[in-house]
Enzyme design. Structure first.
Site, PDB file in Angstrom:
ATOM      1  N   LYS A  66      69.537 125.381  51.549  1.00  0.00           N
ATOM      2  CA  LYS A  66      69.654 126.032  50.352  1.00  0.00           C
ATOM      3  C   LYS A  66      69.773 124.184  49.740  1.00  0.00           C
ATOM      4  CE  LYS A  66      73.477 129.690  51.733  1.00  0.00           C
ATOM      5  NZ  LYS A  66      72.606 130.159  52.721  1.00  0.00           N
TER       6      LYS A  66
ATOM      7  N   HIS B 114      78.387 132.661  61.291  1.00  0.00           N
ATOM      8  CA  HIS B 114      79.431 132.389  60.615  1.00  0.00           C
ATOM      9  C   HIS B 114      80.798 133.731  60.925  1.00  0.00           C
ATOM     10  CE1 HIS B 114      76.346 129.572  58.799  1.00  0.00           C
ATOM     11  NE2 HIS B 114      77.054 129.500  57.841  1.00  0.00           N
TER      12      HIS B 114
ATOM     13  N   HIS C  67      75.972 121.770  61.433  1.00  0.00           N
ATOM     14  CA  HIS C  67      76.135 123.577  60.801  1.00  0.00           C
ATOM     15  C   HIS C  67      76.387 122.765  59.314  1.00  0.00           C
ATOM     16  CE1 HIS C  67      78.570 127.190  59.831  1.00  0.00           C
ATOM     17  NE2 HIS C  67      77.718 126.498  58.771  1.00  0.00           N
TER      18      HIS C  67
ATOM     19  N   GLU D 209      85.543 134.065  56.531  1.00  0.00           N
ATOM     20  CA  GLU D 209      85.310 132.546  55.660  1.00  0.00           C
ATOM     21  C   GLU D 209      86.112 132.818  54.055  1.00  0.00           C
ATOM     22  OE1 GLU D 209      82.655 129.487  53.555  1.00  0.00           O
ATOM     23  OE2 GLU D 209      81.235 131.336  54.595  1.00  0.00           O
TER      24      GLU D 209
ATOM     25  N   HIS E  79      72.880 123.840  55.864  1.00  0.00           N
ATOM     26  CA  HIS E  79      72.520 124.860  55.255  1.00  0.00           C
ATOM     27  C   HIS E  79      71.305 123.283  54.648  1.00  0.00           C
ATOM     28  CE1 HIS E  79      75.093 128.166  56.180  1.00  0.00           C
ATOM     29  NE2 HIS E  79      75.678 127.016  56.078  1.00  0.00           N
TER      30      HIS E  79
ATOM     31  N   ASP F 205      78.292 121.556  56.003  1.00  0.00           N
ATOM     32  CA  ASP F 205      77.845 122.871  56.140  1.00  0.00           C
ATOM     33  C   ASP F 205      77.351 122.278  54.915  1.00  0.00           C
ATOM     34  OD1 ASP F 205      78.358 125.548  55.548  1.00  0.00           O
ATOM     35  OD2 ASP F 205      80.362 125.293  54.504  1.00  0.00           O
ATOM     36  N   ASN F 206      77.180 122.266  53.588  1.00  0.00           N
ATOM     37  CA  ASN F 206      76.823 122.941  52.164  1.00  0.00           C
ATOM     38  C   ASN F 206      76.743 121.854  50.948  1.00  0.00           C
ATOM     39  OD1 ASN F 206      77.180 126.134  53.252  1.00  0.00           O
ATOM     40  ND2 ASN F 206      76.101 126.625  51.332  1.00  0.00           N
TER      41      ASN F 206
END
Length: 443
Positions: free
Chosen positions: A87, A234, A82, A237, A84, A334-335
């Site tokens: 981004k 997603h 997971h 959250e 991104h 994640d990010n």
């Protein structure tokens, strides 16, 4: 070139002796493990493959080449399910002004509309991949913002990178858009076409408690069934206990008799449910065959943030309870350096280290290494990844740490990463390489 601490033999065949490996990640034989769940092993490598894994000292060291790890922990290259990539690294030109979830959403939207050309997306995605490879990642699933014009920009770029990176990092992608857009036929046709043309048979979106949630989920599930897609959501959250779309997803999976794989990320609000509600939802998640990934670093950054107030919870989901119920659980990056998470470097050893602290994996079993290896490899269908197995690729991370306390006490920046039996250059790319995309941010 930086290749870590290990000076490995240059021969095609050699042995790693006196290594420690997590028992939960070893295939092919029975091993005794210490109280940390680590087994002392010798690993034979031949022509880029693992030829053998034996209890340490089983065979005498012969004249063949070898490297003594002196008890250091060996892991397979890890699996990040997971992230991104699209981004990543936009923080210098578009910060989150207050660290809030809405601040992240609005500022990513502004940056996407203004800057996400094919060149911009490709450059930042490739930078992230270079970081992940240097840290020891073998496989990765990225979400791609899939709205309007971005569908036609990001998906072809992703497909090109997947082909170019084959053999280094196995890439997958899943679309990302708000569940309300599932109610718009034109949008669904565009995203479905992108996944069929450029994707990996994975479909998904962000679920919210909209009034038409069940109708929208029915459309998503029907789309997946008609096209043979797996699903990736997603979910919830937020720290709002009224956010229970995880339960709606489980109900939809059961209602449709869905037989594909379902991965749900975040699920933060599950941790703030009343005990009876939590137990009911977890039972449905188990029945529906859903797997759950927690994103500990990003969730701790965004959740329960308020100006002038100390946060009261860690933002992560009820991962221990899900695991105890038999739900496959994992953690991921994640990010990375964007408005959703200002930090990070796609380093799964950092994720496991911080996840252990945030989610208190210590004192709760010795198989949590599965969460960044075997378990995400299974949900991704990444055959052979995330395990140490005779006959498998010699894709390894070598460390000097001899137990988990040594492993987590330091960031293991001197690790050696092997791809097909050869140490790779682990020199990280310089963030300055992205300055030309950031305008005057660093001027």
């Amino acid at each position: 070139m930086t290749s870590g601490f290990a000076c490995l033999p240059s021969t095609a065949s050699f042995r790693l002796s006196n290594a420690r490996a997590p028992l939960c990640l070893l295939d092919g034989a029975s091993f005794a493990a210490d109280r940390d769940g680590l087994a002392k092993v010798d690993i034979g490598i031949e022509h880029g493959r693992i030829a053998s894994i034996l209890p340490a000292g089983t065979e005498p060291l012969e004249a063949g080449a070898s490297f003594d790890l002196d008890g250091g922990i060996v892991l397979p290259r890890l699996v990040d399910c997971h992230v991104h990539l699209d981004k990543g690294h936009i923080w210098p030109r578009r910060r989150n002004p207050d660290g809030s979830f809405m601040g992240a959403l609005s500022n990513v939207l502004i940056d996407r509309e203004a800057n996400w050309s094919a060149v911009d997306v490709r450059t930042r995605m490739e930078f992230g991949l270079r970081c992940a490879l240097s840290h020891g990642t073998a496989a990765m699933r990225t979400h791609l913002d899939s709205l309007g014009k971005q569908i036609g920009i990001s998906w072809p770029v992703f497909a090109e990178l997947r082909a170019e990176w084959a053999g280094r990092i196995a890439l997958q992608a899943s679309p990302l858009f708000g569940i309300q857009l599932a109610l718009e036929p034109e949008h669904m046709r565009a995203v479905t076409a992108a996944v069929k043309t450029h994707g990996d048979g994975i479909f998904g979106c962000v679920s919210y408690m909209i009034p038409q949630l069940d109708a929208a989920l029915d459309i998503v599930f029907r789309t997946a069934i008609e096209n043979g897609f797996d699903l990736d959501f997603h979910v919830d959250e937020t720290n709002d206990p009224e956010a229970r779309s995880l339960e709606n997803i489980a109900d939809a999976a059961i209602r449709h008799g869905f037989t594909g794989k379902i991965l749900c990320g975040h699920c933060c609000s599950l941790a703030v449910q009343q005990p009876d509600d939590e137990a009911r939802i977890i039972a449905k998640v188990k029945e529906a065959g859903i797997s759950v990934v927690s994103l500990p670093m990003c969730n701790m950054y965004l959740q329960d943030r308020a100006v002038g107030r100390t946060p009261r919870w860690r933002g992560v989901t009820a991962l221990h309870e899900l695991k105890a119920a038999g739900v496959p659980v994992m953690i991921a990056s994640d990010n990375t350096r964007d408005p959703f998470y200002a930090y990070g470097d796609l380093d799964l050893i950092e994720v496991l280290r911080e996840g252990t602290r945030i989610l208190q994996f210590d004192h709760s079993g010795t198989d949590w290494a599965n969460a960044v290896a075997r378990t995400p490899a299974a949900i991704m269908g990444a055959t052979g990844a995330g395990v140490l197995s005779p006959g498998g690729a010699a894709d390894l991370i070598l460390t000097r740490a001899r137990d988990w306390t040594e492993f987590f006490a330091r960031p293991q920046t001197d690790r050696t990463v092997l791809v097909q039996g050869r140490a790779i250059d682990t020199t990280l790319p310089d963030h300055r390489e992205l300055d030309h995309l950031m305008g005057s941010a660093h001027s």
